[in-house]
Enzyme design. Structure first.
Site: not given
Ligand code: BDP
Length: 714
Positions: A298, A532, A404, A335, A371, A178-179, A302, A376, A347
């Protein structure tokens, strides 16, 4: 007796064969510059600063620890020194192991490097309390030589400022990342644990050389399968390969694992059967991986499962896992990247809203991982307000090494300047000087557990990170994790010297490019605090017009452009996200007049004709920033062109091509964003901004397919 085939050829054939051989060898040399060796190239230094001194002092090296015995880690240090010094200087060092008295200044992982005269022999002595310190010291010594430092000035005693310095791999068990933009996962899960790819060792060496001491092997969007016996054995094989290099493995724990793979009906953290399941799972893991680091989680983010599914808090969830790991010395990295479009609040405020009330409620082996910014991993964000608001909880900083939102492995974006902005930001958590770095390293609130994580940019690409200059970000992460006081400038210089050359004609230009690159990206993607604006899903190109997804995934939610102006009002008259910062910070960000211009549209909705410090209107300034992003990218191209003939052709060509795509992309970003924003501002492009190449609709019609790293794969 076998005759050399060259001897039995006639002379014409011989010279012809010779030419072919030279060709093969020289192309072999070019292939050797494929980036695989990263910053550990160890090619001969052409004119070392002090050739005789080097030869004398480095011919005798002592590795000293209280144990005074050999071990796989000491062997790794010795091997590295032998290879490094023979490559760099042609020295065959005599390396001995000795006992030493403990040295408090070296701590758990630190080292001391000193020059010592043993009779008439000058010697370099690397002392540490533990073997890993010796290995880190060996790499420091080699870096010093490699960057052509003055060896007689080398007297260092160093310890890392942060204990857990971890790479987070967002790698899936099917080897997609992923990414990830540099190929597939390095972990060949299917062939593990039988086959140990030699690359695992090189990965570990590279990490150890910059002090990284942990790797989370799996994606935060976790698959519970990794917690089953066959996969634990695969993870154990990786742990074994990494162990001599001081790298512990960690895994992501899917919160619903007790139900997914444990056969339970629930994953409610307060259910006794669930607690028992996690405790037994931890027991099982430590049987297989005795130095297992812990879990990264996590949860309720999401779509991932979490304690809130059962009406419990993040602390309830984290603590159950933490209690399971505690008897074995493991930790939980929980996280704080949480937000929900059903929650009506901004957000950027949601993580604080959820986590701030939980301060002090986490068990001691939990670290809350945050983060760098509140949204993000954008090209520029303010620091996350939680860093100033949870003094009773250890907080880890999560950075994204993989690009990303900064052009994947196509664009050059050296991220150390961005990370330094965050690390050096003053949170005022406990008065002036409570920088994010000091919150994270525990010096503000005396937390014994400290951690920093970087989302890895590594993959199976031969050069590891895709873009030939992207390994600079891996390097920078490790160096800053070890010592966050290092400057971006110094890190860029070190990496360039080690990866390319000490020749000032090479070092200067590459260092300059690295340092200029991130601001170029900000300018052509999201200047003045915009964020974004990226296209849906893959986040590669521009999509400021996107308005057809859940609101907090749409660029229109973030830029809020209208006839009046542009930007997200997070001041007291808007979402009041500024209220989440300590008063001195809130005051600066909350006032249009004092808010740094590079974050203006993050915190304020600003009229198009508002005058900025330059005297220009917001609209004109915005346009000129986009234009400047394009020009800065052209500047990178020009600087790179000046390296023709000074560096190897292979990397030269690769970067040249990438920069040309970056310049094209930068133009695309500028033309797409400005034409779209112009539909609100109704103002002309100011002088100095090039007219767009295509109409707005052209950019709206661009649909990229199969962009690497996209979770949906589309
Ligand atoms: C976002 C990404 C996603 C990740 C998410 C994360 O788009 O793919 O799963 O963060 O940090 O930046 O959990």
């Amino acid at each position: 007796m076998t005759l050399c085939p060259l001897l039995i050829m006639n002379s014409r054939l011989r010279s012809c064969f010779g030419l072919i051989l030279v060709g093969i060898l020289s192309s072999g040399v070019a292939r050797a510059e494929d980036g695989y060796r990263l910053w550990l190239r160890y090619d001969r230094i052409v004119k070392p600063a002090q050739p005789t001194f080097y030869a004398d002092a480095l011919s005798h090296i002592v590795l000293a620890t209280p144990a005074g015995t050999d071990s796989p880690t000491i062997t790794a240090a010795r091997d590295e020194l032998m290879t490094g010094l023979s490559g760099l200087l042609g020295i065959k060092a005599d390396i001995t192991i000795e006992g030493s008295v403990p040295n408090a200044a070296c701590g758990e992982e630190g080292y001391s490097i000193q020059m010592a005269a043993r009779g008439s022999i000058s010697t370099v002595v690397i002392t540490a309390n533990h073997d890993i310190g010796v290995l880190y010291g060996a790499f420091t010594l080699l870096r010093h030589v490699q960057t052509d430092g003055l060896i007689n000035e080398l007297a260092v005693t160093e310890t890392p400022r942060i204990q857990r310095r971890i790479l987070d791999h967002w790698d899936n068990l099917n080897r997609t990342i992923e990414r990830g933009y540099a190929g597939f996962s390095l972990w060949d899960w299917f062939q593990l644990p039988d086959r140990i790819d030699p690359r695992y060792r090189d990965y570990a060496r590279a990490n150890a050389s910059i002090g990284i001491n942990g790797a989370v092997l799996t994606n935060v969007n976790a698959d519970a399968l990794v917690l089953t016996d066959p996969y634990l054995r695969k993870a154990a094989a990786l742990a074994e390969a990494f162990r001599p290099y001081g790298i512990r493995v960690y895994l992501t724990a899917r919160f619903s694992a007790p139900a997914d793979v444990g056969g339970l009906k629930t994953a409610d953290p307060l259910d006794p059967a669930v607690k028992a399941w996690w405790a037994a799972k931890a027991e099982e893991i430590y049987q297989i991986i005795p130095d297992f680091g812990g879990f990264l989680v996590k949860a309720n983010s999401e779509g991932q499962p979490g304690p809130q599914d059962y009406g419990r808090t993040h602390a309830d969830g984290a603590n159950v896992l933490a209690d399971a790991l505690a008897p074995h010395g493991g930790i939980v990295m929980w996280r704080a990247f949480v937000y929900d479009h059903h929650v009506p609040d901004d957000r950027a405020k949601q993580a604080y809203n959820e986590f701030h009330p939980l301060d002090g409620k986490f068990h001691p082996n939990v670290v809350v991982q945050i983060k760098n910014g509140p949204v993000d991993f954008q090209p520029r964000e303010p620091f996350h307000p939680l860093f100033g608001a949870m003094l009773r909880t250890p907080l880890a900083l999560e950075l994204e090494i993989t690009q990303e939102y900064l052009g994947a492995s196509v664009h050059l974006a050296f991220l150390a300047p961005m990370w330094k902005e965050c690390l050096d930001a003053d949170t005022f958590a406990s008065g002036h000087g409570s920088t994010v770095a000091r919150v994270v390293d525990g010096s503000v609130d005396n937390h014994p557990l400290t951690a920093i994580a970087g989302v890895a940019n590594t993959g199976t690409d031969r050069n590891w990170c895709g873009h030939p200059l992207a390994a600079a970000n891996w390097y920078a992460f490790g160096r800053l994790a070890w010592d966050h006081t290092l400057s971006a400038d110094r890190i860029a210089g070190e990496w360039t010297r080690m990866t390319f050359s000490n020749d000032p004609r090479v070092e200067g230009p590459i260092q300059t490019m690295l340092l200029a690159s991130r601001e170029a990206v900000v300018d052509y993607m999201t200047p003045l605090g915009l964020h974004h604006l990226m296209a849906t899903d893959h986040h590669y190109g521009p999509g400021p017009w996107v308005d057809n997804l859940r609101p907090d995934w749409t660029p229109v939610y973030y830029h809020r452009a209208d006839e009046r102006g542009i930007g997200f009002d997070r001041s007291a008259t808007g979402s009041n996200a500024v209220g989440q910062y300590a008063p001195p910070v809130a005051k600066i960000f909350g006032d249009l007049a004092t808010c740094p211009e590079n974050l203006l549209l993050w915190f304020h909705h600003v009229p198009w004709d508002y005058r900025l410090s330059s005297g220009r209107t917001l609209w004109d300034e915005l346009c000129l920033h986009y234009q400047s992003g394009v020009e800065r990218t052209r500047g990178l191209q020009g600087t790179w062109a000046s390296l023709a003939g000074l560096i190897d052709q292979e990397r030269f060509d690769h970067v040249r091509v990438l920069l040309s795509r970056q310049e094209r992309d930068a133009r695309g970003w500028r033309d797409a964003c400005l034409q779209y924003f112009q539909t609100f501002s109704h103002r002309p492009l100011p002088a100095g901004v090039e007219p767009p190449e295509h109409p707005l609709q052209y950019y709206k019609d661009v649909h990229l397919h199969y962009v690497p790293g996209t979770p949906s794969g589309l």
